[in-house]
Write a protein that holds these residues in place. Structure first.
Motif, PDB file in Angstrom:
ATOM      1  N   GLY A 148       0.841  -1.193   0.000  1.00 30.84           N
ATOM      2  CA  GLY A 148       0.000   0.000   0.000  1.00 30.84           C
ATOM      3  C   GLY A 148       0.875   1.241   0.000  1.00 30.84           C
ATOM      4  O   GLY A 148       2.029   1.197  -0.428  1.00 30.84           O
ATOM      5  N   PRO A 149       0.339   2.357   0.527  1.00 33.84           N
ATOM      6  CA  PRO A 149       1.152   3.586   0.583  1.00 33.84           C
ATOM      7  C   PRO A 149       2.416   3.334   1.385  1.00 33.84           C
ATOM      8  O   PRO A 149       2.386   2.707   2.426  1.00 33.84           O
ATOM      9  N   ALA A 150       3.526   3.849   0.896  1.00 33.73           N
ATOM     10  CA  ALA A 150       4.797   3.582   1.549  1.00 33.73           C
ATOM     11  C   ALA A 150       4.911   4.284   2.891  1.00 33.73           C
ATOM     12  O   ALA A 150       5.448   3.722   3.841  1.00 33.73           O
ATOM     13  N   ALA A 151       4.437   5.515   2.962  1.00 36.39           N
ATOM     14  CA  ALA A 151       4.586   6.290   4.180  1.00 36.39           C
ATOM     15  C   ALA A 151       3.559   7.396   4.226  1.00 36.39           C
ATOM     16  O   ALA A 151       3.069   7.851   3.193  1.00 36.39           O
ATOM     17  N   TYR A 152       3.200   7.797   5.433  1.00 39.21           N
ATOM     18  CA  TYR A 152       2.345   8.952   5.656  1.00 39.21           C
ATOM     19  C   TYR A 152       3.115   9.966   6.495  1.00 39.21           C
ATOM     20  O   TYR A 152       3.919   9.584   7.336  1.00 39.21           O
ATOM     21  N   TYR A 153       2.809  11.236   6.286  1.00 39.58           N
ATOM     22  CA  TYR A 153       3.426  12.299   7.071  1.00 39.58           C
ATOM     23  C   TYR A 153       2.369  13.284   7.519  1.00 39.58           C
ATOM     24  O   TYR A 153       1.390  13.534   6.818  1.00 39.58           O
ATOM     25  N   ALA A 154       2.571  13.861   8.689  1.00 41.62           N
ATOM     26  CA  ALA A 154       1.752  14.987   9.101  1.00 41.62           C
ATOM     27  C   ALA A 154       2.064  16.160   8.179  1.00 41.62           C
ATOM     28  O   ALA A 154       3.196  16.325   7.721  1.00 41.62           O
ATOM     29  N   ASP A 155       1.068  16.975   7.916  1.00 45.82           N
ATOM     30  CA  ASP A 155       1.261  18.129   7.024  1.00 45.82           C
ATOM     31  C   ASP A 155       2.376  19.039   7.541  1.00 45.82           C
ATOM     32  O   ASP A 155       3.107  19.636   6.753  1.00 45.82           O
ATOM     33  N   SER A 156       2.514  19.125   8.839  1.00 46.42           N
ATOM     34  CA  SER A 156       3.490  20.044   9.431  1.00 46.42           C
ATOM     35  C   SER A 156       4.939  19.630   9.174  1.00 46.42           C
ATOM     36  O   SER A 156       5.844  20.450   9.320  1.00 46.42           O
ATOM     37  N   VAL A 157       5.159  18.368   8.806  1.00 47.00           N
ATOM     38  CA  VAL A 157       6.535  17.904   8.590  1.00 47.00           C
ATOM     39  C   VAL A 157       6.790  17.443   7.161  1.00 47.00           C
ATOM     40  O   VAL A 157       7.930  17.117   6.800  1.00 47.00           O
ATOM     41  N   LYS A 158       5.746  17.434   6.355  1.00 49.76           N
ATOM     42  CA  LYS A 158       5.870  16.953   4.982  1.00 49.76           C
ATOM     43  C   LYS A 158       6.914  17.783   4.232  1.00 49.76           C
ATOM     44  O   LYS A 158       6.911  19.008   4.289  1.00 49.76           O
ATOM     45  N   GLY A 159       7.814  17.097   3.543  1.00 52.72           N
ATOM     46  CA  GLY A 159       8.865  17.785   2.806  1.00 52.72           C
ATOM     47  C   GLY A 159      10.118  18.056   3.622  1.00 52.72           C
ATOM     48  O   GLY A 159      11.159  18.414   3.068  1.00 52.72           O
ATOM     49  N   ARG A 160      10.024  17.896   4.945  1.00 51.41           N
ATOM     50  CA  ARG A 160      11.189  18.137   5.808  1.00 51.41           C
ATOM     51  C   ARG A 160      11.653  16.858   6.497  1.00 51.41           C
ATOM     52  O   ARG A 160      12.843  16.684   6.748  1.00 51.41           O
ATOM     53  N   PHE A 161      10.731  15.978   6.833  1.00 53.75           N
ATOM     54  CA  PHE A 161      11.039  14.740   7.535  1.00 53.75           C
ATOM     55  C   PHE A 161      10.892  13.558   6.586  1.00 53.75           C
ATOM     56  O   PHE A 161      10.028  13.556   5.709  1.00 53.75           O
ATOM     57  N   THR A 162      11.723  12.549   6.800  1.00 50.62           N
ATOM     58  CA  THR A 162      11.643  11.321   6.016  1.00 50.62           C
ATOM     59  C   THR A 162      11.748  10.120   6.948  1.00 50.62           C
ATOM     60  O   THR A 162      12.689  10.021   7.731  1.00 50.62           O
ATOM     61  N   ILE A 163      10.767   9.227   6.849  1.00 49.22           N
ATOM     62  CA  ILE A 163      10.799   7.996   7.623  1.00 49.22           C
ATOM     63  C   ILE A 163      11.305   6.872   6.732  1.00 49.22           C
ATOM     64  O   ILE A 163      10.969   6.809   5.550  1.00 49.22           O
ATOM     65  N   SER A 164      12.132   6.006   7.306  1.00 51.07           N
ATOM     66  CA  SER A 164      12.664   4.891   6.537  1.00 51.07           C
ATOM     67  C   SER A 164      12.921   3.726   7.490  1.00 51.07           C
ATOM     68  O   SER A 164      12.857   3.882   8.714  1.00 51.07           O
TER      69      SER A 164
END
Length: 123
Positions: A54-70
Motif C-alpha cells: 500500500g502507501p509507503a509512508a504517511y506524514y503529518a502536514d506540518s513535517v511533509k517535505g522536511r522529515f523522512t521515515i525509513s
C-alpha cells in the motif's frame, strides 16, 4: 517487543537530526511503525508512519517535505530524518509499532511504544 528510541538532542533552527528506533524481542519485519511527538502542554500528535504494501509512508502536514521515515529491515530499525528543523518541532519523540502492516495515524492503534527521545530546536 521492545522499542528503543535514540538520536534526540538540541539544534538550532534549520538544523538536522536523525532519530532511530531499534526493535528487539518478537518482531516482524513487515509490521507498521510510526513516530509521534508530544510538546510541553500539548497532546501527543502523529508525525510519520511507514508500513508494508500500500502507501509507503504517511506524514503529518506540518513535517511533509522536511522529515523522512525509513526502515532497515535487516537491522530491525526505523529512522526519522528531520531536516530544516523549527522551534515548533521541539517535543519528545516516540516511536511506536503495530502488529499489522497497514499504516495508521491513530496513536490508539499502536500496540507497543518506545520511551521517547527529546528534540529541542532553538531559534
Amino acid at each position: 517487543v521492545q522499542l528503543q528510541a535514540s538520536g534526540g538532542g538540541s539544534v538550532q533552527t534549520g538544523g538536522s537530526l536523525r532519530l532511530s528506533c531499534a526493535a528487539s524481542g518478537r518482531t516482524f519485519s513487515n509490521n507498521a511503525k510510526g513516530w509521534f511527538r508530544q510538546a510541553p502542554g500539548k497532546e501527543r500528535e502523529f508525525v510519520a508512519a511507514i508500513g508494508w504494501g500500500g502507501p509507503a509512508a504517511y506524514y503529518a502536514d506540518s513535517v511533509k517535505g522536511r522529515f523522512t521515515i525509513s526502515r532497515d529491515i535487516a537491522k530491525g530499525t526505523v529512522y526519522l530524518q528531520m531536516n530544516s528543523l523549527k522551534p515548533a518541532d521541539t517535543a519528545v519523540y516516540y516511536c511506536a509499532g503495530r502488529r499489522y502492516s497497514s499504516i495508521s495515524m491513530d496513536a490508539s492503534t499502536y500496540d507497543y511504544w518506545g520511551q521517547g527521545t527529546l528534540v529541542t530546536v532553538s531559534s
